[in-house]
Design an enzyme around this catalytic site. Structure first.
Site, PDB file in Angstrom:
ATOM      1  N   GLU A 173       0.828  -1.200   0.000  1.00 45.69           N
ATOM      2  CA  GLU A 173       0.000   0.000   0.000  1.00 45.69           C
ATOM      3  C   GLU A 173       0.869   1.259   0.000  1.00 45.69           C
ATOM      4  O   GLU A 173       0.609   2.212  -0.753  1.00 45.69           O
ATOM      5  CB  GLU A 173      -0.913  -0.009   1.228  1.00 45.69           C
ATOM      6  CG  GLU A 173      -1.938   1.107   1.242  1.00 45.69           C
ATOM      7  CD  GLU A 173      -2.842   1.020   2.464  1.00 45.69           C
ATOM      8  OE1 GLU A 173      -3.681   1.936   2.623  1.00 45.69           O
ATOM      9  OE2 GLU A 173      -2.716   0.067   3.262  1.00 45.69           O
ATOM     10  N   GLY A 214      -7.651   5.033   7.869  1.00 41.07           N
ATOM     11  CA  GLY A 214      -8.384   4.864   9.107  1.00 41.07           C
ATOM     12  C   GLY A 214      -7.738   3.862  10.041  1.00 41.07           C
ATOM     13  O   GLY A 214      -7.805   4.000  11.268  1.00 41.07           O
ATOM     14  N   ALA A 215      -7.058   2.843   9.471  1.00 42.03           N
ATOM     15  CA  ALA A 215      -6.490   1.782  10.297  1.00 42.03           C
ATOM     16  C   ALA A 215      -4.977   1.695  10.236  1.00 42.03           C
ATOM     17  O   ALA A 215      -4.367   1.030  11.075  1.00 42.03           O
ATOM     18  CB  ALA A 215      -7.092   0.427   9.893  1.00 42.03           C
ATOM     19  N   SER A 216      -4.336   2.336   9.263  1.00 36.08           N
ATOM     20  CA  SER A 216      -2.875   2.266   9.167  1.00 36.08           C
ATOM     21  C   SER A 216      -2.325   3.548   8.568  1.00 36.08           C
ATOM     22  O   SER A 216      -3.060   4.350   7.983  1.00 36.08           O
ATOM     23  CB  SER A 216      -2.438   1.063   8.318  1.00 36.08           C
ATOM     24  OG  SER A 216      -2.815   1.244   6.962  1.00 36.08           O
ATOM     25  N   THR A 217      -1.021   3.711   8.703  1.00 30.17           N
ATOM     26  CA  THR A 217      -0.322   4.833   8.079  1.00 30.17           C
ATOM     27  C   THR A 217       0.960   4.307   7.467  1.00 30.17           C
ATOM     28  O   THR A 217       1.557   3.348   7.987  1.00 30.17           O
ATOM     29  CB  THR A 217      -0.032   5.954   9.092  1.00 30.17           C
ATOM     30  OG1 THR A 217       0.571   7.066   8.412  1.00 30.17           O
ATOM     31  CG2 THR A 217       0.885   5.494  10.206  1.00 30.17           C
ATOM     32  N   GLN A 218       1.369   4.914   6.333  1.00 27.51           N
ATOM     33  CA  GLN A 218       2.552   4.448   5.610  1.00 27.51           C
ATOM     34  C   GLN A 218       3.498   5.613   5.311  1.00 27.51           C
ATOM     35  O   GLN A 218       3.044   6.738   5.061  1.00 27.51           O
ATOM     36  CB  GLN A 218       2.168   3.803   4.274  1.00 27.51           C
ATOM     37  CG  GLN A 218       1.497   2.462   4.387  1.00 27.51           C
ATOM     38  CD  GLN A 218       0.044   2.525   4.848  1.00 27.51           C
ATOM     39  OE1 GLN A 218      -0.361   1.818   5.766  1.00 27.51           O
ATOM     40  NE2 GLN A 218      -0.742   3.400   4.228  1.00 27.51           N
TER      41      GLN A 218
END
Length: 506
Positions: A173, A214-218
């Site tokens: 992602e 909403g659930a992860s960051t990259q």
């Protein structure tokens, strides 16, 4: 009756003007025809692709188009349409699996209207599920599999070439988001960005990508230093004849929605009552939460300790400084096993170059109207917003959904904490970030990068054959151009012929 003086001269020159005029028009038409026919693309050779982004809170469908003649084996892809699926993301159908697939029908029906019917069978369809489904798979693998099966059944019912639905890793992602951003800004293929337009980024080379869901960051970028000792964080891509090696890391449970749950869990740990006060919500705002949401969620379940109450009541107090302090507690900054880390013992090389921040990063900063402001101004705007009452904010923003409006104080403060202290974007480095929603009419996100990478695996149609060879095209362009110039000069000389060259009319 005598003829007017000069009439014989006019009669003698009129045929010349007519001939020259015809030749000039013919030369101009020829010049335009050669140029247009050589470079006008054939619509028959366009290919289409459809990517569904199944996020944690909602699903979007993107339709892309590119010419069949690929450049260095990678299609020149552009976004031509987007459709937001009604309802929650597909992970939200865990307790209603049968409706996960049908929820996509409205957008897939729209795709049938956008893509030409003769292209249906050759149009690939991909669905990529992100952090929401990664969490559901952790919580209940069989349910996650059933949701994907239901989605696949619906997508297979359409006349397109369905290529699969799968859960992307966080690293994929992040990397595909990096590809999208650099493609749109012309860093992977210079011709994408017209030379006469100003660039958003002044420095050469690629830029980093910052994605917040909403659930992860990259976070993804090309590091300057040697990272051979941390190969598990590196990915390689071959696009447009070049190979890129990028650092990428995804932090599951640190998207803005899950990060809020982590913070609320910390508040609950230190409370013996079912009512808590939270400085990240505005004064006068109240919310209730079922404790089951904390006990079963994979992000909070490990640290959850049973309480005597089942419903939690939250009251907002609206204080930026206290909110920031509470957010700091959800990160673990100790125990770095390498030379440099971000948080939770995760390796991250020193920042290099400029960055584009999109998804929730952009939406939050755009709401606060600080996308182009220095860090000090962002913090100032956050303090002012967090100090407002819930009644005032609702009156000022009546069209924004309550769920989003009530969380902007937390979300903005979380962005400051994540970018400023965890990713080390100090006040001086903050200017290296550009908050982006769209670039060149395409959404910033992972889907376009996914499509670009996948075009390497799609067989090209028969290439569009240009009517003339390169040499012949150049020669004709030169011939017609010279003809136009010469005919204009000859016409001017005849029209403005010096008197000494004219014969006196008798």
């Amino acid at each position: 009756m005598d003829q007017p003086k000069g009439s014989k001269l006019w009669k003698g020159t009129r045929p010349k003007y007519v001939i020259i005029g015809f030749l000039l028009v013919g030369a101009v038409i020829g010049l335009i025809a050669v140029a247009v026919s050589q470079y006008h693309p054939s619509t028959r050779n366009h290919k289409y692709g459809i990517v569904l982004d199944a996020g944690s809170s909602h699903t979007n469908m993107y339709i892309y188009k590119w010419p069949a003649e690929k450049e260095n084996d990678t299609g020149v892809v552009q976004q031509i349409d987007v459709c937001e699926v009604e309802g929650p993301g597909i992970s939200g159908y865990a307790s209603d699996v049968g409706n996960a697939g049908p929820s996509l029908k409205h957008c897939m029906d729209k795709a049938k209207e956008v893509v030409p019917e003769r292209k249906y069978r050759d149009t690939p369809v991909y669905l990529g599920a992100t952090a929401g489904m990664r969490l559901l798979r952790m919580e209940n693998a069989s349910t996650a599999k059933s949701v994907l099966s239901g989605v696949e059944a619906t997508l297979r019912s359409y006349p397109f070439n369905f290529r699969g639905a799968r859960i992307l890793s966080g690293e994929e992602e992040g990397a595909y988001g990096w590809i999208t951003l650099n493609y749109l800004l012309g860093n992977l293929r210079e011709a994408i960005w017209p030379s006469f337009l100003p660039r958003l980024f002044a420095r050469p080379g690629t830029i980093g990508a910052l994605d917040l869901g909403g659930a992860s960051t990259q976070i993804t970028f090309e590091p300057n230093q040697d990272t051979s000792g941390s190969s598990e964080y590196m990915l390689n891509f071959h696009l447009y004849g070049k190979t890129y090696s990028v650092y990428t890391h995804s932090y599951l449970c640190y998207g803005k929605d899950q990060a809020l749950r982590l913070k609320i869990l910390n508040n609950v740990k230190g409370s013996s009552t079912a009512r808590i006060q939270d400085p990240c919500f505005l004064k006068g705002y109240e919310r209730t939460m079922n404790m089951i949401d904390l006990s079963k969620n994979p992000c909070t379940a490990r640290s959850f300790h049973p309480k005597s109450f089942s419903i939690l009541h939250i009251e907002g107090t609206g204080d930026y400084e206290q909110c920031l302090a509470g957010i700091e507690d959800i990160f673990n900054s100790s125990g770095c096993p390498s030379s440099s880390c971000s948080f939770n013992a995760s390796f991250m090389p020193p920042l290099s170059g400029q960055f584009g921040a999109f998804s929730a990063f952009y939406y939050v900063m755009s709401f606060l109207n600080v996308t182009e402001q220095p860090m000090d101004e962002v913090i100032k705007a956050l303090k002012a917003f967090c100090s407002k009452s819930w009644a005032k904010v609702k009156a000022d923003y009546p069209k924004i959904k309550e769920k989003y409006l009530s969380e902007y104080c937390f979300a903005g403060t979380y962005v400051i904490s994540l970018l400023g202290k965890r990713y080390n974007f100090t006040k001086e480095k903050w200017s290296d970030i550009r908050f982006l929603g769209k670039v060149r009419d395409s959404d910033a996100g992972w889907t376009l990068g996914y499509m670009l990478n996948l075009t390497n695996m799609i067989n090209a149609e028969q290439s569009f054959l240009r009517p003339l060879s390169y040499i012949c095209h150049i020669c004709l362009m030169v011939v017609f151009s010279v003809m136009v110039v010469l005919l204009v000069v000859v016409g001017y000389v005849i029209y403005r012929k010096p008197k000494c060259l004219k014969k006196e009319a008798i």
